[in-house]
Scaffold this motif. Structure first.
Motif, PDB file in Angstrom:
ATOM      1  N   GLN A  56      15.833  -5.219  -3.651  1.00 15.64           N
ATOM      2  CA  GLN A  56      14.604  -4.526  -3.288  1.00 15.64           C
ATOM      3  C   GLN A  56      13.542  -4.665  -4.379  1.00 15.64           C
ATOM      4  OE1 GLN A  56      15.097  -0.366  -2.335  1.00 15.64           O
ATOM      5  NE2 GLN A  56      13.177  -0.301  -1.241  1.00 15.64           N
ATOM      6  N   GLY A  57      13.954  -4.659  -5.637  1.00 15.18           N
ATOM      7  CA  GLY A  57      12.997  -4.796  -6.733  1.00 15.18           C
ATOM      8  C   GLY A  57      12.244  -6.114  -6.677  1.00 15.18           C
ATOM      9  N   LYS A  58      12.934  -7.180  -6.313  1.00 15.23           N
ATOM     10  CA  LYS A  58      12.298  -8.502  -6.251  1.00 15.23           C
ATOM     11  C   LYS A  58      11.318  -8.582  -5.080  1.00 15.23           C
ATOM     12  CE  LYS A  58      13.222 -13.455  -6.464  1.00 15.23           C
ATOM     13  NZ  LYS A  58      14.217 -14.514  -6.469  1.00 15.23           N
ATOM     14  N   ILE A  59      11.674  -8.008  -3.933  1.00 17.63           N
ATOM     15  CA  ILE A  59      10.757  -8.051  -2.793  1.00 17.63           C
ATOM     16  C   ILE A  59       9.516  -7.219  -3.098  1.00 17.63           C
ATOM     17  CG2 ILE A  59      11.543  -6.119  -1.331  1.00 17.63           C
ATOM     18  CD1 ILE A  59      10.785  -9.585   0.022  1.00 17.63           C
ATOM     19  N   ASN A  60       9.705  -6.110  -3.803  1.00 21.11           N
ATOM     20  CA  ASN A  60       8.559  -5.278  -4.175  1.00 21.11           C
ATOM     21  C   ASN A  60       7.631  -6.014  -5.136  1.00 21.11           C
ATOM     22  OD1 ASN A  60       9.446  -3.212  -2.527  1.00 21.11           O
ATOM     23  ND2 ASN A  60      10.443  -2.095  -4.176  1.00 21.11           N
ATOM     24  N   GLU A  61       8.209  -6.796  -6.037  1.00 23.31           N
ATOM     25  CA  GLU A  61       7.413  -7.588  -6.981  1.00 23.31           C
ATOM     26  C   GLU A  61       6.586  -8.643  -6.227  1.00 23.31           C
ATOM     27  OE1 GLU A  61       8.179 -10.706 -10.685  1.00 23.31           O
ATOM     28  OE2 GLU A  61       9.851  -9.483  -9.969  1.00 23.31           O
ATOM     29  N   ALA A  62       7.211  -9.302  -5.264  1.00 27.94           N
ATOM     30  CA  ALA A  62       6.510 -10.308  -4.461  1.00 27.94           C
ATOM     31  C   ALA A  62       5.395  -9.657  -3.639  1.00 27.94           C
ATOM     32  CB  ALA A  62       7.491 -11.025  -3.544  1.00 27.94           C
ATOM     33  N   TYR A  63       5.689  -8.514  -3.032  1.00 27.26           N
ATOM     34  CA  TYR A  63       4.700  -7.818  -2.204  1.00 27.26           C
ATOM     35  C   TYR A  63       3.526  -7.343  -3.062  1.00 27.26           C
ATOM     36  CZ  TYR A  63       2.911  -4.908   1.595  1.00 27.26           C
ATOM     37  OH  TYR A  63       2.122  -4.359   2.581  1.00 27.26           O
ATOM     38  N   LYS A  64       3.829  -6.899  -4.278  1.00 24.85           N
ATOM     39  CA  LYS A  64       2.771  -6.442  -5.185  1.00 24.85           C
ATOM     40  C   LYS A  64       1.805  -7.581  -5.495  1.00 24.85           C
ATOM     41  CE  LYS A  64       1.875  -3.896  -9.453  1.00 24.85           C
ATOM     42  NZ  LYS A  64       0.502  -3.789  -9.057  1.00 24.85           N
ATOM     43  N   LYS A  65       2.329  -8.787  -5.601  1.00 22.69           N
ATOM     44  CA  LYS A  65       1.479  -9.947  -5.862  1.00 22.69           C
ATOM     45  C   LYS A  65       0.452 -10.118  -4.728  1.00 22.69           C
ATOM     46  CE  LYS A  65       1.909 -14.329  -8.095  1.00 22.69           C
ATOM     47  NZ  LYS A  65       2.791 -15.246  -8.752  1.00 22.69           N
ATOM     48  N   LEU A  66       0.893  -9.904  -3.486  1.00 26.42           N
ATOM     49  CA  LEU A  66      -0.033  -9.984  -2.354  1.00 26.42           C
ATOM     50  C   LEU A  66      -0.989  -8.796  -2.330  1.00 26.42           C
ATOM     51  CD1 LEU A  66       2.258 -11.222   0.561  1.00 26.42           C
ATOM     52  CD2 LEU A  66       0.682 -12.561  -0.842  1.00 26.42           C
ATOM     53  N   GLN A  67      -0.484  -7.617  -2.684  1.00 24.02           N
ATOM     54  CA  GLN A  67      -1.339  -6.437  -2.724  1.00 24.02           C
ATOM     55  C   GLN A  67      -2.462  -6.617  -3.736  1.00 24.02           C
ATOM     56  OE1 GLN A  67       1.714  -3.362  -3.409  1.00 24.02           O
ATOM     57  NE2 GLN A  67       0.812  -2.286  -1.676  1.00 24.02           N
ATOM     58  N   ASP A  68      -2.103  -7.068  -4.923  1.00 23.92           N
ATOM     59  CA  ASP A  68      -3.096  -7.211  -5.986  1.00 23.92           C
ATOM     60  C   ASP A  68      -4.158  -8.252  -5.640  1.00 23.92           C
ATOM     61  OD1 ASP A  68      -1.663  -5.318  -7.388  1.00 23.92           O
ATOM     62  OD2 ASP A  68      -0.726  -6.755  -8.757  1.00 23.92           O
ATOM     63  N   GLY A  69      -3.759  -9.310  -4.937  1.00 25.32           N
ATOM     64  CA  GLY A  69      -4.699 -10.374  -4.622  1.00 25.32           C
ATOM     65  C   GLY A  69      -5.541 -10.138  -3.375  1.00 25.32           C
ATOM     66  N   LEU A  71      -4.323  -7.558  -0.240  1.00 31.04           N
ATOM     67  CA  LEU A  71      -4.094  -6.402   0.629  1.00 31.04           C
ATOM     68  C   LEU A  71      -4.818  -5.149   0.170  1.00 31.04           C
ATOM     69  CD1 LEU A  71      -0.300  -6.958   1.375  1.00 31.04           C
ATOM     70  CD2 LEU A  71      -2.268  -7.634   2.768  1.00 31.04           C
ATOM     71  N   ASP A  72      -4.861  -4.901  -1.146  1.00 34.79           N
ATOM     72  CA  ASP A  72      -5.527  -3.694  -1.639  1.00 34.79           C
ATOM     73  C   ASP A  72      -7.022  -3.699  -1.336  1.00 34.79           C
ATOM     74  OD1 ASP A  72      -3.218  -2.520  -2.541  1.00 34.79           O
ATOM     75  OD2 ASP A  72      -3.527  -3.024  -4.650  1.00 34.79           O
ATOM     76  N   SER A  73      -7.624  -4.884  -1.252  1.00 34.20           N
ATOM     77  CA  SER A  73      -9.059  -4.968  -0.964  1.00 34.20           C
ATOM     78  C   SER A  73      -9.328  -5.088   0.538  1.00 34.20           C
ATOM     79  CB  SER A  73      -9.680  -6.153  -1.715  1.00 34.20           C
ATOM     80  OG  SER A  73      -9.069  -7.356  -1.319  1.00 34.20           O
ATOM     81  N   GLY A  74      -8.269  -5.041   1.340  1.00 33.27           N
ATOM     82  CA  GLY A  74      -8.419  -5.095   2.789  1.00 33.27           C
ATOM     83  C   GLY A  74      -8.541  -6.499   3.340  1.00 33.27           C
ATOM     84  N   ASP A  75      -8.361  -7.509   2.493  1.00 31.72           N
ATOM     85  CA  ASP A  75      -8.456  -8.894   2.950  1.00 31.72           C
ATOM     86  C   ASP A  75      -7.149  -9.345   3.599  1.00 31.72           C
ATOM     87  OD1 ASP A  75     -11.026  -9.112   1.932  1.00 31.72           O
ATOM     88  OD2 ASP A  75     -10.322  -9.853  -0.007  1.00 31.72           O
ATOM     89  N   LYS A  76      -7.261 -10.329   4.495  1.00 30.43           N
ATOM     90  CA  LYS A  76      -6.065 -10.945   5.071  1.00 30.43           C
ATOM     91  C   LYS A  76      -5.574 -12.010   4.094  1.00 30.43           C
ATOM     92  CE  LYS A  76      -6.845  -9.984   9.878  1.00 30.43           C
ATOM     93  NZ  LYS A  76      -6.841 -10.476  11.232  1.00 30.43           N
TER      94      LYS A  76
END
Length: 145
Positions: A56-69, A71-76
């Motif tokens: 789970q820690g590794k998937i969260n790290e990967a997802y965070k990479k998408l969030q930071d780039g 998802l957090d700004s609402g972009d696809k």
């Protein structure tokens, strides 16, 4: 362990059309009449990419990479960028192909994976969820009947 239950981390639209049965309509209605306005849960095929990790820690790290780039700004997330994350993090053989699973029909993928894949809007990335194979998140690239 609730493998047939809805993934608790999936976005709110995860309940549109409880597939699981043989009804390709997903809503129990007949044909066009049972189709939801956004088409979620009612299509027959989905084109998707995914990231699969055992921990789970590794998937969260990967997802965070998408969030930071994005998802957090609402972009696809562009498929090419999702593919880079899949190549870096995914432990599935599809990771070498950017997580590309191509088109697959309803009934081919197991329980929670199918639920999330068929209920994630086109262009959206699901929240991380657990299946019998590990932890995933999915980018839905298309849907058709």
């Amino acid at each position: 362990m609730g493998k047939d239950s809805k993934p608790k981390d999936a976005k709110g639209k995860g309940k549109a059309g409880s597939s699981g049965g043989d009804d390709a309509g997903g809503k129990g209605g007949k044909g066009k009449g049972g189709k939801s306005a956004d088409g979620l849960g009612t299509c027959t095929y989905v084109k998707a990419r995914h990231v699969l990790c055992e921990k789970q820690g590794k998937i969260n790290e990967a997802y965070k990479k998408l969030q930071d780039g994005w998802l957090d700004s609402g972009d696809k997330v562009p498929p090419a960028e999702f593919a880079k994350v899949a190549q870096e993090f995914s432990e599935c053989p599809s990771g070498k192909k950017g997580g590309d699973l191509g088109w697959f029909p309803r009934g081919k993928m197991a329980g929670p994976f199918q639920e999330v894949a068929f209920n994630t809007p086109v262009g959206a990335v699901s929240a991380p969820f657990k299946s019998t194979h590990g932890y995933h998140f999915i980018l839905c690239e298309g849907r058709k009947n």
